[in-house]
Design a protein around this motif. Structure first.
Motif, PDB file in Angstrom:
ATOM      1  N   LEU A   1      -0.407   5.809  14.430  1.00 15.44           N
ATOM      2  CA  LEU A   1       0.330   4.826  15.223  1.00 15.44           C
ATOM      3  C   LEU A   1       0.981   3.777  14.324  1.00 15.44           C
ATOM      4  O   LEU A   1       2.119   3.356  14.570  1.00 15.44           O
ATOM      5  CB  LEU A   1      -0.613   4.157  16.228  1.00 15.44           C
ATOM      6  CG  LEU A   1      -1.032   5.029  17.412  1.00 15.44           C
ATOM      7  CD1 LEU A   1      -2.270   4.436  18.092  1.00 15.44           C
ATOM      8  CD2 LEU A   1       0.111   5.170  18.415  1.00 15.44           C
ATOM      9  N   ASP A   2       0.281   3.352  13.288  1.00 14.79           N
ATOM     10  CA  ASP A   2       0.861   2.390  12.352  1.00 14.79           C
ATOM     11  C   ASP A   2       2.111   2.962  11.680  1.00 14.79           C
ATOM     12  O   ASP A   2       3.075   2.237  11.418  1.00 14.79           O
ATOM     13  CB  ASP A   2      -0.156   2.006  11.271  1.00 14.79           C
ATOM     14  CG  ASP A   2      -1.234   1.049  11.773  1.00 14.79           C
ATOM     15  OD1 ASP A   2      -1.050   0.460  12.846  1.00 14.79           O
ATOM     16  OD2 ASP A   2      -2.256   0.897  11.070  1.00 14.79           O
TER      17      ASP A   2
ATOM     18  N   GLU B   1       3.991   5.827  12.798  1.00 11.99           N
ATOM     19  CA  GLU B   1       4.987   6.469  13.648  1.00 11.99           C
ATOM     20  C   GLU B   1       5.229   5.761  14.976  1.00 11.99           C
ATOM     21  O   GLU B   1       6.198   6.082  15.663  1.00 11.99           O
ATOM     22  CB  GLU B   1       4.559   7.924  13.933  1.00 11.99           C
ATOM     23  CG  GLU B   1       4.307   8.766  12.685  1.00 11.99           C
ATOM     24  CD  GLU B   1       5.576   9.010  11.891  1.00 11.99           C
ATOM     25  OE1 GLU B   1       6.669   8.930  12.469  1.00 11.99           O
ATOM     26  OE2 GLU B   1       5.473   9.263  10.672  1.00 11.99           O
ATOM     27  N   GLY B   2       4.349   4.832  15.342  1.00 13.13           N
ATOM     28  CA  GLY B   2       4.511   4.169  16.627  1.00 13.13           C
ATOM     29  C   GLY B   2       4.045   5.046  17.778  1.00 13.13           C
ATOM     30  O   GLY B   2       3.665   6.217  17.587  1.00 13.13           O
ATOM     31  N   VAL B   3       4.095   4.501  18.983  1.00 18.64           N
ATOM     32  CA  VAL B   3       3.636   5.241  20.165  1.00 18.64           C
ATOM     33  C   VAL B   3       4.519   6.454  20.423  1.00 18.64           C
ATOM     34  O   VAL B   3       4.024   7.539  20.766  1.00 18.64           O
ATOM     35  CB  VAL B   3       3.608   4.313  21.397  1.00 18.64           C
ATOM     36  CG1 VAL B   3       3.223   5.099  22.644  1.00 18.64           C
ATOM     37  CG2 VAL B   3       2.625   3.171  21.182  1.00 18.64           C
ATOM     38  N   ASP B   4       5.832   6.307  20.253  1.00 22.10           N
ATOM     39  CA  ASP B   4       6.736   7.429  20.517  1.00 22.10           C
ATOM     40  C   ASP B   4       6.490   8.593  19.567  1.00 22.10           C
ATOM     41  O   ASP B   4       6.735   9.751  19.922  1.00 22.10           O
ATOM     42  CB  ASP B   4       8.194   6.973  20.407  1.00 22.10           C
ATOM     43  CG  ASP B   4       8.602   6.036  21.537  1.00 22.10           C
ATOM     44  OD1 ASP B   4       7.906   6.048  22.578  1.00 22.10           O
ATOM     45  OD2 ASP B   4       9.593   5.306  21.382  1.00 22.10           O
TER      46      ASP B   4
ATOM     47  N   HIS C   1      -0.213  -4.216  13.508  1.00 24.30           N
ATOM     48  CA  HIS C   1      -0.144  -2.959  14.260  1.00 24.30           C
ATOM     49  C   HIS C   1       0.913  -3.138  15.348  1.00 24.30           C
ATOM     50  O   HIS C   1       0.588  -3.471  16.499  1.00 24.30           O
ATOM     51  CB  HIS C   1      -1.502  -2.628  14.874  1.00 24.30           C
ATOM     52  CG  HIS C   1      -2.652  -2.621  13.901  1.00 24.30           C
ATOM     53  ND1 HIS C   1      -2.828  -1.640  12.948  1.00 24.30           N
ATOM     54  CD2 HIS C   1      -3.682  -3.505  13.724  1.00 24.30           C
ATOM     55  CE1 HIS C   1      -3.926  -1.901  12.237  1.00 24.30           C
ATOM     56  NE2 HIS C   1      -4.451  -3.019  12.695  1.00 24.30           N
TER      57      HIS C   1
ATOM     58  N   TRP D   1       2.562  -1.348  17.224  1.00 23.39           N
ATOM     59  CA  TRP D   1       2.501  -0.503  18.410  1.00 23.39           C
ATOM     60  C   TRP D   1       1.670  -1.123  19.527  1.00 23.39           C
ATOM     61  O   TRP D   1       1.777  -0.688  20.684  1.00 23.39           O
ATOM     62  CB  TRP D   1       1.915   0.870  18.047  1.00 23.39           C
ATOM     63  CG  TRP D   1       0.651   0.802  17.242  1.00 23.39           C
ATOM     64  CD1 TRP D   1       0.543   0.730  15.877  1.00 23.39           C
ATOM     65  CD2 TRP D   1      -0.703   0.785  17.738  1.00 23.39           C
ATOM     66  NE1 TRP D   1      -0.778   0.677  15.485  1.00 23.39           N
ATOM     67  CE2 TRP D   1      -1.560   0.714  16.597  1.00 23.39           C
ATOM     68  CE3 TRP D   1      -1.258   0.830  19.008  1.00 23.39           C
ATOM     69  CZ2 TRP D   1      -2.938   0.683  16.725  1.00 23.39           C
ATOM     70  CZ3 TRP D   1      -2.646   0.801  19.133  1.00 23.39           C
ATOM     71  CH2 TRP D   1      -3.459   0.729  18.002  1.00 23.39           C
TER      72      TRP D   1
ATOM     73  N   ALA E   1       3.545  -2.259  22.545  1.00 22.56           N
ATOM     74  CA  ALA E   1       4.048  -1.200  23.414  1.00 22.56           C
ATOM     75  C   ALA E   1       2.970  -0.688  24.361  1.00 22.56           C
ATOM     76  O   ALA E   1       3.284  -0.134  25.426  1.00 22.56           O
ATOM     77  CB  ALA E   1       4.587  -0.040  22.573  1.00 22.56           C
TER      78      ALA E   1
ATOM     79  N   ASN F   1       8.480  -8.553  16.477  1.00 23.42           N
ATOM     80  CA  ASN F   1       8.396  -7.212  15.897  1.00 23.42           C
ATOM     81  C   ASN F   1       9.731  -6.487  15.949  1.00 23.42           C
ATOM     82  O   ASN F   1      10.121  -5.802  14.996  1.00 23.42           O
ATOM     83  CB  ASN F   1       7.323  -6.393  16.620  1.00 23.42           C
ATOM     84  CG  ASN F   1       5.912  -6.795  16.227  1.00 23.42           C
ATOM     85  OD1 ASN F   1       5.709  -7.500  15.236  1.00 23.42           O
ATOM     86  ND2 ASN F   1       4.933  -6.369  17.006  1.00 23.42           N
TER      87      ASN F   1
END
Length: 235
Positions: free
Chosen positions: A36-37, A39-42, A110, A112, A115, A167
Motif C-alpha cells: 500500500l505504501d 502502490e496505494g489502494v488502487d 502512509h 493511502w 483513501a 497528500n
C-alpha cells in the motif's frame, strides 16, 4: 457508511485456529502495508500481495477471507504508530494535540490511509484503543454527548481533510522552487485583480508554505471553540 455492506466485517468474525506455518497474519499485514505504501489502494490486490510474499494467491485465503479483510488489518496496524497517552493527568488540549499531530504524521507517512478512512470501519483493537483515549480526554475536559461526539467529528474531519489535500498537493508538486514560483504567480494574479478580490489581496498568505504551522493554527482555532463550549462549573 460505505464498506459496511456485504460480507460481515473481519473484526466481527470468528478468526478460527490452525493456520499453516509458511505464512502468518503478521507477515501478510506487513507485506500489505509495504504494498500500500508503494502502490496505494488502487494498486493493491491479493495477487500482487501474494507475489510480494512469494506465495500463491490462494495461500492468503487460509488467513483472511477477502481483500477487505487485509485492508482492515493494515489500517489497524498503522494506527499503532500513534502513541497512546495513558496519563489521565495530561491536560485535555495537550492530549488531543499530541494525538492529532501524530495522526497527521502517520497519514503523511502512509498516504493511502486517507483513501480508506471513511470507507472502512475503524473498529480494530488498535484503532478503538486510540479512540477510547481521545473520547476520554474530551470527557475529562467536561464535554458529554452530543457535544462530545460533535467535537470528535469536527477534529477528525479537520485532520483528515487537511492531510488528504496535503497528500494530493505533495504528490503533484514535489519541487520546492516550483512551488515557490507557483505561489508567487498566484499572489501576482490576485494583486492584479484586487478590485475583484479585495479580501484575498489584503489577507491571503498564498506565499506561506509552512504546512506544519498552518495545521497547528487551524487546530488551535478548533480547540479554542471546543474550550469555549465547556461548562466551567460553579465558580
Amino acid at each position: 457508511m460505505a464498506g459496511l455492506r456485504g460480507p460481515q466485517s473481519f473484526w466481527f468474525r470468528d478468526q478460527g485456529k490452525g493456520r499453516r506455518p509458511r505464512l502468518s497474519r503478521e507477515r501478510i499485514v506487513a507485506g500489505a502495508v509495504e504494498l500500500l505504501d508503494g502502490e496505494g489502494v488502487d494498486g493493491f490486490s491479493m495477487r500482487r500481495l501474494a507475489a510480494r510474499l512469494r506465495v500463491g494467491t490462494m495461500s492468503l485465503y487460509s488467513y483472511v477471507e477477502t481483500r477487505e479483510d487485509v485492508l482492515d488489518l493494515a489500517l489497524d496496524a498503522v494506527m499503532a504508530e500513534i502513541a497512546v497517552d495513558e496519563d489521565d493527568s495530561t491536560p485535555w488540549r495537550d492530549a488531543l494535540t499530541g494525538h492529532l499531530v501524530q495522526s497527521r504524521r502517520v497519514m503523511r507517512r502512509h498516504v493511502w490511509i486517507t483513501a480508506l478512512i471513511g470507507t472502512r470501519p475503524m473498529i480494530g483493537p488498535t484503532s478503538l484503543a486510540r479512540s477510547e483515549r481521545f473520547y476520554a480526554a474530551l470527557a475529562r475536559a467536561g464535554l458529554s454527548r452530543p457535544e462530545l461526539n460533535a467535537a470528535v467529528s469536527t477534529l477528525f474531519a479537520y485532520v483528515h481533510g487537511f492531510v488528504a489535500a496535503e497528500n494530493v498537493w505533495r504528490s503533484r508538486v514535489t519541487d520546492a522552487d516550483e512551488e515557490a514560483e507557483l505561489r508567487r504567480e498566484v499572489k501576482r494574479h490576485v494583486a492584479a485583480h484586487a478590485d475583484r478580490y479585495p479580501a484575498l489581496a489584503r489577507q491571503a498568505e498564498v506565499e506561506d508554505a509552512d504546512s506544519d504551522g498552518g495545521f497547528r493554527r487551524g487546530l488551535d482555532i478548533i480547540l479554542d471553540g471546543i474550550e469555549a463550549r465547556i461548562d466551567p462549573g460553579p465558580g
